[in-house]
Design an enzyme around this catalytic site. Structure first.
Site, mmCIF file in Angstrom:
data_model
loop_
_atom_site.group_PDB
_atom_site.id
_atom_site.type_symbol
_atom_site.label_atom_id
_atom_site.label_comp_id
_atom_site.label_asym_id
_atom_site.label_seq_id
_atom_site.Cartn_x
_atom_site.Cartn_y
_atom_site.Cartn_z
ATOM 1 N N GLU A 85 0.808 -1.401 -0.021
ATOM 2 C CA GLU A 85 -0.182 0.056 -0.093
ATOM 3 C C GLU A 85 0.871 1.500 -0.111
ATOM 4 O OE1 GLU A 85 -3.753 -1.509 2.216
ATOM 5 O OE2 GLU A 85 -2.965 -1.085 3.075
ATOM 6 N N GLU A 131 -4.931 -8.720 -0.663
ATOM 7 C CA GLU A 131 -5.584 -8.519 0.203
ATOM 8 C C GLU A 131 -6.838 -7.429 0.563
ATOM 9 O OE1 GLU A 131 -2.903 -6.274 3.267
ATOM 10 O OE2 GLU A 131 -4.904 -5.468 4.503
#
Length: 436
Positions: free
Chosen positions: A187, A276
């Site tokens: 991320e 995820e």
């Protein structure tokens, strides 16, 4: 929607609005040949639906698997029994075939997740890894908006960072775990508490340094499938040449943003993974029903709308995860198992009528001469669903059911007439059908 997920930094908060827990009811799914569909429908007062046509010759993406994350530093490791429940493929197991682990910045912590990774590998799972931060010696702080201590990888450390990822890969290999791939950064666009990367920085690293990484490279792992992170990679031939998997997360991503036309245009030879997520939130128990059916729809959309090849949950064992804290399979986990146990790595999704009735979602997968169909009925009424298999042979079909009271319960087999059969989909249920 921004969501805080990665403990212990901000805890688990800010999820989509909770759904009201509705009363559930349902009948056993009844498999029948085409000749007895009408009688079966009348018996359970099931609503008719358009025929699901499955074309075994219309191949879509190859499936790499379904799985979850283990992060022992933050929530403790899985126990021996929990590893077997997560990665075993038989009755009472989740059937996970993918494991994601962290890449610790500190080499002294590299052994933390080895035991789980090794056991997952022994059970046939594929392992990938993602870093949250480079080693501290490679990082500098900078001002990013109101954040005065934002972190980024120093430009003169790009080569050293690639070697850091290589060293971790080698460490795991020497300890019995061959990584399928390693990410550049978890991320990079949601990094208040870890390391930021701009799209330009990501492309630069991929162009100049990722080619030296000894396993498959995963990037960019945007927290919300934001295409401004991945478009520049797809549009840069040199960067794209050094990427093997376009990876992303789906926190708050609307279904309308699941398709990715640019990947279809320029991603030939690359893979597309969802690495995820938790869904729909991290605040409610994973055993709430029928809310857990949202997981079934989400996976369906990830396979059919987004055409992902992999679907990886956040923590494997958590109150909102596929395994409860006591290590038992939750309702959300059961919904995942309808895919993970039966749609095995190497299966190919094939074309099927995706929404034959209101609140019914169907996807189909081919492995050898067998077809696996997963049907999610989120509606309050049972559905009499006819299936017709084109360009494939089938003599019988077996079924498994999850509803309010059962988890992936086997319901036996029934015959097929001229490639056609009917399955009863109880109200608020998931049914997996496997042909033989």
């Amino acid at each position: 929607m921004t969501q805080s997920r990665n403990e212990p930094v901000n805890g688990e908060q800010r999820s989509p609005s909770r759904r009201a827990v509705l009363a559930t009811m349902g009948a056993l799914p009844i498999l029948t040949t085409a000749t007895s569909v009408a009688g079966a429908s009348k018996a359970v007062a099931a609503a008719p639906a358009a025929t699901v046509v499955i074309d075994a010759a219309a191949r879509r993406q190859t499936i790499r698997g379904f799985g979850g994350m283990s992060h022992s530093a933050w929530i403790g490791d899985l126990t021996t029994a929990q590893r077997d429940t997560a990665f075993g493929a038989g009755d009472g197991r989740l059937g996970f075939s993918l494991l994601r682990i962290p890449v610790p910045e500190d080499r002294s912590a590299w052994s933390r997740d080895v035991a789980t990774a090794r056991r997952a590998t022994e059970l046939g799972a594929t392992v990938i890894a993602s870093p949250w931060n480079p080693p501290s010696s490679m990082v500098e702080t900078f001002v990013r908006g109101s954040q005065t201590n934002a972190r980024r990888l120093r430009y003169d450390m790009y080569g050293a960072y690639a070697q850091h990822l290589n060293d971790f890969t080698t460490f795991l290999r020497n300890n019995g775990v061959n990584l399928y791939g390693i990410s550049v950064q978890n991320e990079p666009d949601y990094a208040q508490d870890w390391t930021w990367w701009t799209p330009t920085e990501m492309v630069r690293f991929l162009r100049e340094n990722a080619g030296s990484i000894s396993t498959r490279v995963i990037a960019p792992e945007s927290f919300q499938y934001l295409k401004n992170m991945s478009d520049p990679i797809l549009n840069d031939p040199a960067a794209l040449a050094n990427v093997d998997v376009i990876g992303t997360h789906l926190y708050g991503t609307p279904f309308a943003n699941f398709p990715y036309p640019l990947f279809k245009q320029k991603g030939a030879g690359k893979e597309l993974w969802m690495t995820e997520v938790y869904y729909p939130n991290s605040t409610d128990s994973a055993d709430l029903w029928p809310q857990a059916l949202d997981v079934g729809e989400h996976i369906h959309r990830a396979m059919v709308d987004a055409e992902f090849q992999a679907y990886i949950w956040w923590y494997i064992r958590r109150s909102y995860g596929p395994l409860r804290e006591d290590g038992k399979i939750s309702k959300r986990g059961a919904c995942m198992a309808h895919f993970a146990r039966f749609v095995r790595p190497g299966s190919v999704r094939v074309e099927a009528t995706a929404k034959p009735a209101s609140d019914v979602y169907v996807s189909a997968y081919r492995s050898g001469d067998s077809t696996v169909v997963v049907a999610v009925n989120k509606g309050a009424s049972a559905v009499s669903q006819q299936f017709s298999l084109a360009n494939g042979r089938v003599s019988s079909v077996s079924s498994w059911l999850t509803d309010a009271s059962r988890n992936v319960a086997s319901l036996g087999a029934a015959g097929v007439s001229n490639g056609t059969f009917t399955a009863m989909l109880p109200a608020r249920s998931v049914v997996t059908l496997v042909t033989a």
